[in-house]
Design a protein around this motif. Structure first.
Motif, PDB file in Angstrom:
ATOM      1  N   PRO A  41      16.098  30.677  20.096  1.00 43.92           N
ATOM      2  CA  PRO A  41      15.496  30.229  21.394  1.00 43.92           C
ATOM      3  C   PRO A  41      16.371  30.358  22.563  1.00 43.92           C
ATOM      4  N   HIS A  42      17.644  30.344  22.179  1.00 48.61           N
ATOM      5  CA  HIS A  42      18.766  30.418  23.312  1.00 48.61           C
ATOM      6  C   HIS A  42      19.296  31.497  23.578  1.00 48.61           C
ATOM      7  N   GLU A 123       9.459  27.670  10.731  1.00 46.05           N
ATOM      8  CA  GLU A 123       9.283  26.650  11.580  1.00 46.05           C
ATOM      9  C   GLU A 123      10.081  25.715  11.419  1.00 46.05           C
ATOM     10  N   SER A 280       5.275  39.749  19.889  1.00 45.42           N
ATOM     11  CA  SER A 280       6.156  38.974  20.481  1.00 45.42           C
ATOM     12  C   SER A 280       7.730  39.095  20.159  1.00 45.42           C
ATOM     13  N   ILE A 284      11.652  40.827  22.132  1.00 44.67           N
ATOM     14  CA  ILE A 284      13.143  40.279  22.322  1.00 44.67           C
ATOM     15  C   ILE A 284      13.808  40.724  21.322  1.00 44.67           C
ATOM     16  N   ASN A 706      18.285  31.259  32.588  1.00 43.61           N
ATOM     17  CA  ASN A 706      18.841  30.668  31.382  1.00 43.61           C
ATOM     18  C   ASN A 706      18.954  31.737  30.135  1.00 43.61           C
ATOM     19  N   GLN A 708      16.060  33.203  29.239  1.00 46.94           N
ATOM     20  CA  GLN A 708      14.914  33.371  28.669  1.00 46.94           C
ATOM     21  C   GLN A 708      14.405  34.595  29.361  1.00 46.94           C
ATOM     22  N   LEU A 709      13.705  35.422  28.324  1.00 47.69           N
ATOM     23  CA  LEU A 709      12.884  36.804  28.822  1.00 47.69           C
ATOM     24  C   LEU A 709      11.538  35.939  29.216  1.00 47.69           C
ATOM     25  N   VAL A 710      11.192  36.364  30.421  1.00 46.81           N
ATOM     26  CA  VAL A 710      10.046  35.841  30.795  1.00 46.81           C
ATOM     27  C   VAL A 710       8.811  36.806  31.099  1.00 46.81           C
ATOM     28  N   GLY A 712       7.539  38.314  28.349  1.00 47.71           N
ATOM     29  CA  GLY A 712       7.706  38.677  26.626  1.00 47.71           C
ATOM     30  C   GLY A 712       6.332  38.944  26.097  1.00 47.71           C
ATOM     31  N   SER A 713       5.264  39.447  26.866  1.00 51.70           N
ATOM     32  CA  SER A 713       4.112  39.670  26.335  1.00 51.70           C
ATOM     33  C   SER A 713       3.246  40.465  27.098  1.00 51.70           C
ATOM     34  N   MET A 715       0.719  40.075  28.569  1.00 49.34           N
ATOM     35  CA  MET A 715       0.333  39.557  29.593  1.00 49.34           C
ATOM     36  C   MET A 715       1.150  39.565  30.796  1.00 49.34           C
ATOM     37  N   ASP A 716       2.387  39.584  30.542  1.00 43.83           N
ATOM     38  CA  ASP A 716       3.346  39.458  31.426  1.00 43.83           C
ATOM     39  C   ASP A 716       4.181  40.524  31.873  1.00 43.83           C
TER      40      ASP A 716
END
Lengths: 797, 150
Positions: A41-42, A123, A280, A284, A706, A708-710, A712-713, A715-716
Motif C-alpha cells: 500500500p506504500h 488481508e 483494481s 497499479i 505520497n 498513491q495512485l488516486v 485507480g478505478s 470511476m476515477d
C-alpha cells in the motif's frame, strides 16, 4: 476474384460475437488452486517483517509464501536496456524481498482452494513496513536530496542517452531568426484493456514440464524469458499458450512478476495455479505508458524553414523496470524526432528515471506518440511565432516525395532510412476533405460571435515493422526480431498457416488468409491461421510495433513461394514436363492451377482433394529425391523498418463559458502502404484515434505526493466513450513500402500517434486570438477554462 | 489531504471541553466504532475497531486513537490510525475551542489525512466528501451528548 485489398469479413468474429471464444478466465483445470497477492500500500518502504500465521490458519488456505521462498528464481530480465550507454538496471522479482518502490508491488501470496478464500486470507498477512519518503515526478527525482530508490542508481537515474548532433543543433539555434522554447508534459496513461491480465500454470513433476496459459501478445518471447533467463530450463520444458486476448495495447507484451510467481507456485504446490488480475490490480500492477517531461527548443528562419530541433526529456520509468522500458523513450522516441520533416539539425537527450510509481513501458505507439507530439507541437509553435499558417510551415519543411529513401540528419536513425512517402499528397487529400479555406472563414465569423472554433493538424510519420535484428541489437535489444511462418497444404487441399506472431484483436486470421488465398488460389474458407501456442507454431517475436504483416506476413509470403515451387516440381513430374515449362497460375475464378506453359490441357488444380495437394501429401508417385508434402517454413528479417505517414485534422469548438472541448469533425488520411483488408485498417485507425483523442482531452494517471495512485478505478480514470467522439472521416493514400515484397507498412498505431497533437493543436488554435500558445494535456474543461480566464485578464503565455 | 471546518455549539467552552475529553463520548461520536479499549498503561490512547464504508470499500479497520497536545480548555490533537481492506488510514485533527460573543462555543478543526492502498485508488473524489460528512456526524454526535449528558 482477388481478396487482398477487399473488406472481407473477419474469420475470427463469429466466435467473438457469439461468446464462444475462450479467454483465460474461462479455463478451469482439475485440482486448480487460486492465489491472491498482497501488494504494497506504500509507494516507497522497507519490508521489516512479514507474519503469515493468521492467513495460513484460514480454512482452505494451502500455503502462504513471501519473496524469501523464491530466491532460487532469477529476477525478471530487462532485455532492452538503452543502446550504447550504461544502464543502472533494477527489475522486479516474483515477490519483492527487501523493499518496495511503488504501490502495488507484490510482497506475499496466498494459495487457496478458491479465489474468495485467497482474497480474504491475504488481508490477514501482517507486514511491518518502514515507510520512506516518495517521489513521483521524473525531473524532481533527479534533484539532489530526492528520495533514493535504488543503490545502483544515483539520483534515481537509470540511464542518460542521446542521439543526433548536439553541437550542430546548438549552432543552428544560435543563428536562427527565431527560437521558440516550450515545456511539454506528455502525461502518464493507463492502457486499460477490456480483459485484465492473468496466468494459469501447470507443472508436471514427472517430466519437469510447465504448461502456462497467459494473456500474452508474444508467447514465444515469454517462453524465451521463462526458459533462458528466469528458470534456467530448456525450451522443451515450457509451453506457453495465449488464449483469446481481450486487448493488449502493448501492456501484454511484457514479463510480469505475477506470471513468474504463478508458474513457480505450480511447482511448489504441485497443483495447477490460477491468477486473474482484478480491475483494481490492473491499475497499479500492469504497466503504464508515456510520462515524459520535455523541454523543446525549435529554431526557424522568417520564411518558415526550421533550422534545428533540440529536445531534452525526462522519461519516467516507474519504480522498477518493465521488460523493454528503457528502449521505448530512447530508440523508439529520440530516433523519430525528425518527423515528416527535412530538419538539418536535431539533438535529443533523454534521462530515464526511477520514481515511486508503477512501471512504464510500451503503450500503443510506444515512443512514437511522444515524439510526434513534440514535433507536431513544435511545428505549430513555429507557425504561431512567425504568424504563418501551420499548413505552410509543414509544406515548407516536408521531406520531398523525390527524396526517398530519406536518411534523417545527424545519423538520427542510426543507419536506417524512411522507405517511401508522399507527405504533400496525404496533406492535400486531408485539406480537401476538410475544406480548409472555408473553415478559416467560418472560424473568423464564429470568433466575431464569441464562439471559439479551432483546427489542428498532425502530419505524422511513424516507424513500423519493428525489426532489422542487427539494427535492434545495436540499439540494445538483447535478442533478434525476425519472424517465421509455416505453411502446410494438407491432403484435402486446405491450408494451415502457423505463425509466431499473435493476434489479440488485429485480425491475423483474416488478413493472412487473404494473402494465402490470393497467392495459392484457394478460398478463404480453406485457409486456417493458427497462432498463440508455442508448441504448435514456429518461433516468432510477437505482435507489437505494427510488425505482424510487415515482418510476419512476409515470412508467410516466402513460405507460399516455396510451396508454389514445390507444387510446380511435383506437377512437372506428373506431366512428364520440364519444371521450367510448368507455371503456377491463379485463374480468373481465383483457383490456383499448375499447368504446362502454352498447353492449358495439361493442367491440374493445386488446392483440392485429388489435386496437386493430394499428390504431394500422399507421395505415392514422387521422384526419388523429392520429399512428400507441401510443407514449408520461412524466416524473414527485413533490411529496414517501414514508415507509414499521413495527415490528421481535428476541428474543435471550445465552450468559452465552461472550457469544454467538443470535437466537431475528425479527418484522418493515413498511408500505411499496401492495404490487405481496408475494414481491418479502418478499425485499427478508429480505435487508435479514440485513444489518441482521449490522451489529449481526458486521460491521465494521477499520483498524490505520497505516491498513491488516486486514479485507480473506472470511476476515477477516464477512458474514451463513443458518445464523446464524432463519426471519423477516413481517407487513404497508398505508397507501397519498397522494403518488403508485399509493399505493406503497418496500421496498428497510426491513430494514437497522430491524433493527440492534432487535437491539442486544434484547441490551441481555437484560443490563439487570446494569445494562448500551449496548454498541457489533458485539456480538461477546468484547465482550458483557467487558461481562458488568465488570458482574458490580460495575461500572456 | 487537508480538511478544515468549524462547528458551533450552544454550550459553554467548559461543557464542550469536558465532553471532548470524555473517551466514551469520543468513541460513541466516531461513526462506526465497534470497539474502544484503553491501551494498557496509557491515559490518552485507545485500541479501536471501526466499521467504515467509503466508495466501493467497506469493512472493519482495526487501529488506534490517541489524544495529545492537550491544552485545557482550548485545544488538543486527536490522532487516528487504522489498517484493513488493503488500505491504511492515518490522520490527525487539531480541535480548538473559542468562546463566542453572546454565548456558545466555536470549534475550529484542522485535519490532515493520509490514505494509502485500495481506498486511495477508488473513489478518491468521493473521499473528501465522505470525510466531510463523517466529521459532521462526529460533531453532531458530540453535540447531542453535550445536550444529554449520560
Amino acid at each position: 476474384m482477388a481478396v487482398v485489398g477487399k473488406a472481407v469479413k473477419r474469420k475470427e468474429d463469429p466466435r467473438l460475437i457469439t461468446g464462444e471464444a475462450r479467454y483465460l478466465e474461462d479455463i478451469k483445470l482439475p485440482g486448480m488452486t487460486h492465489i491472491a497477492i498482497l501488494r504494497s500500500p506504500h509507494a516507497h518502504a522497507n519490508i521489516v517483517s512479514i507474519n503469515s500465521e493468521r492467513a495460513a490458519a484460514v480454512p482452505g488456505v494451502i500455503g502462504v509464501f513471501t519473496g524469501q521462498d523464491f530466491m532460487d528464481v532469477n529476477p525478471l530480465p530487462c532485455p532492452w536496456p538503452a543502446g550504447g550507454v550504461d544502464n543502472n538496471l533494477n527489475t522486479p522479482r516474483a515477490l519483492e524481498v527487501e523493499k518496495v518502490t511503488h504501490v502495488g508491488a507484490g510482497v506475499a501470496v496466498v494459495v487457496a482452494e478458491d479465489r474468495a478464500t485467497a482474497q480474504d486470507a491475504v488481508e490477514l498477512v501482517d507486514v511491518e513496513w518502514e515507510v520512506l519518503p516518495a517521489v513521483t515526478d521524473a525531473e524532481e527525482a533527479t534533484f539532489d536530496g530526492a528520495p533514493q530508490l535504488h543503490e545502483n542508481a544515483p539520483n534515481n537515474v537509470c540511464m542518460e542517452w542521446d542521439c543526433g548532433d548536439q553541437s550542430g543543433t546548438d549552432a543552428a539555434l544560435g543563428s536562427s531568426d527565431v527560437v521558440v522554447k516550450q515545456r511539454l508534459r506528455n502525461q502518464r496513461l493507463i492502457p486499460t484493456p477490456m480483459e485484465t491480465r492473468g496466468c494459469i500454470a501447470q507443472h508436471e513433476a514427472v517430466n519437469g514440464e510447465y504448461t502456462i496459459w497467459m494473456t500474452s501478445q508474444a508467447p514465444h518471447v515469454h517462453r524465451l524469458l521463462f526458459t533462458a533467463f528466469i528458470f534456467g530450463v530448456p525450451e522443451n520444458k515450457v509451453r506457453v499458450i495465449s488464449p483469446q486476448i481481450g486487448g493488449g495495447f502493448g501492456a501484454k507484451i511484457f514479463m510480469y512478476p505475477e506470471y513468474v510467481l504463478t508458474t513457480a507456485l505450480s511447482k511448489k504446490v504441485g497443483r495447477p495455479v490460477k491468477w486473474v488480475e482484478t480491475r483494481s490490480e490492473n491499475y497499479i500492477a500492469t504497466t503504464h505508458g508515456r510520462d515524459h517531461v520535455t523541454d523543446v527548443e525549435v529554431g526557424a528562419n522568417r520564411d518558415g524553414t526550421i533550422t534545428g530541433l533540440k529536445v531534452r526529456t525526462y522519461a519516467n520509468l516507474g519504480g522498477t523496470l518493465s521488460t523493454v522500458a528503457p528502449g521505448i523513450p530512447t530508440t523508439l522516441y529520440g530516433r523519430m524526432l525528425s518527423g515528416a520533416y527535412k530538419l538539418p539539425n536535431i539533438y535529443c537527450h533523454v534521462t530515464g528515471v526511477y520514481t515511486n510509481t508503477g512501471m512504464v513501458d510500451a503503450y500503443r505507439g510506444a515512443g512514437r506518440p511522444e515524439a510526434t507530439y513534440v514535433v507536431e507541437r513544435a511545428v505549430d509553435l513555429v507557425a504561431s511565432e512567425l504568424g504563418m499558417d501551420p499548413v505552410e510551415v509543414r509544406r515548407k519543411n516536408f521531406v520531398p516525395a523525390d527524396s526517398f529513401p530519406y536518411e534523417p540528419s545527424g545519423n538520427l536513425l542510426n543507419g536506417l532510412s524512411y522507405d517511401s512517402g508522399n507527405y504533400d499528397k496525404a496533406l492535400d487529400m486531408a485539406l480537401e476533405m476538410t475544406g480548409y479555406e472555408d473553415f478559416r472563414a467560418e472560424q473568423a465569423a464564429a470568433r466575431a460571435e464569441g464562439r471559439y472554433l479551432g483546427i489542428g493538424l498532425s502530419t505524422y510519420i511513424e516507424i513500423c515493422g519493428i525489426a532489422p535484428s542487427a539494427w535492434m541489437f545495436g540499439e540494445g535489444w538483447g535478442a533478434a526480431l525476425w519472424e517465421s511462418a509455416n505453411v502446410r497444404m494438407h491432403i484435402t487441399g486446405d491450408v494451415v498457416v502457423t505463425s509466431g506472431s499473435q493476434s489479440h484483436g488485429q485480425g491475423h486470421e483474416t488478413s493472412i488468409a487473404q494473402l494465402v488465398a490470393d497467392e495459392l488460389g484457394v478460398s478463404m474458407d480453406q485457409v486456417h491461421v493458427q497462432h498463440s501456442d508455442t508448441l504448435g507454431t514456429p518461433f516468432g517475436y510477437g505482435t507489437y510495433g505494427s510488425r505482424s504483416t510487415a515482418v510476419g506476413g512476409v515470412a508467410v509470403w516466402r513460405s507460399l513461394q516455396r510451396i508454389k515451387e514445390k507444387a510446380r516440381a511435383i506437377a512437372a513430374h506428373e506431366f512428364e514436363a520440364n519444371v521450367d515449362d510448368v507455371e503456377y497460375v491463379v485463374n480468373d475464378e481465383g483457383v490456383g492451377v499448375v499447368q504446362v506453359k502454352g498447353s492449358p490441357d495439361q493442367s491440374k488444380v493445386v488446392g483440392e482433394f485429388m489435386g496437386i495437394a493430394t499428390s504431394a501429401a500422399g507421395g505415392w508417385d514422387l521422384p526419388g529425391d523429392m520429399e512428400p508434402f507441401l510443407d514449408e517454413t520461412a524466416y524473414y528479417d527485413p533490411p529496414d523498418c517501414t514508415y507509414p505517414f499521413g495527415t490528421h485534422i481535428c476541428i474543435v469548438e471550445v465552450d468559452a463559458e465552461t472550457g469544454n472541448v467538443g470535437i466537431k469533425r475528425y479527418i484522418a488520411v493515413d498511408d500505411v502502404g499496401k492495404v490487405i483488408n481496408p475494414m481491418i485498417v479502418d478499425g485499427q485507425v478508429h480505435g487508435g484515434i479514440a485513444q489518441g483523442v482521449a490522451q489529449a482531452l481526458w486521460e491521465g494517471a494521477q499520483y498524490d505526493e505520497n505516491g498513491q495512485l488516486v486514479s485507480g478505478s473506472m470511476m476515477d480514470y477516464a477512458i474514451p466513450r463513443a458518445d464523446l467522439l464524432p463519426s471519423f472521416e477516413l481517407g487513404r493514400t497508398e505508397t507501397p513500402s519498397p522494403n518488403n515484397p508485399l509493399g505493406v507498412k503497418g496500421a496498428g498505431e497510426t491513430g494514437t500517434i497522430a491524433a493527440t497533437p492534432a487535437v491539442v493543436n486544434a484547441v490551441v488554435d481555437a484560443l490563439s486570438h487570446l494569445n494562448v500558445r500551449h496548454i498541457d494535456m489533458p485539456l480538461t474543461p477546468s484547465r482550458v477554462w483557467e487558461t481562458i480566464q488568465s488570458r482574458s485578464n490580460g495575461g500572456n503565455s | 489531504m487537508k480538511l478544515e471546518g468549524t462547528y458551533l455549539f450552544g454550550e459553554t467552552r467548559e461543557q464542550v471541553w469536558s465532553t471532548l475529553m470524555d473517551p466514551d463520548a469520543i468513541s460513541s461520536a466516531i461513526p462506526g466504532v465497534e470497539e474502544f479499549v484503553p491501551l494498557e498503561g496509557e491515559e490518552y490512547a485507545w485500541r479501536a475497531i471501526a466499521k467504515v464504508k467509503m466508495a466501493a470499500v467497506s469493512g472493519r479497520f482495526p487501529g488506534q486513537v490517541q489524544m495529545s497536545e492537550i491544552q485545557p480548555p482550548t485545544s488538543y490533537r486527536l490522532t487516528v490510525s487504522g489498517e484493513g481492506q488493503g488500505s491504511i488510514i492515518s490522520g490527525s485533527v487539531v480541535m480548538r475551542l473559542e468562546e463566542k460573543d453572546g454565548g456558545g462555543t466555536v470549534l475550529h478543526w484542522d485535519a490532515e489525512a493520509n490514505i494509502s492502498g485500495k481506498l486511495a485508488r477508488i473513489g478518491q473524489r468521493l473521499i473528501k466528501a465522505a470525510a466531510n460528512m463523517m466529521s459532521k456526524r462526529f460533531f453532531g454526535n458530540l453535540a447531542r451528548q453535550i445536550r444529554a449528558p449520560a
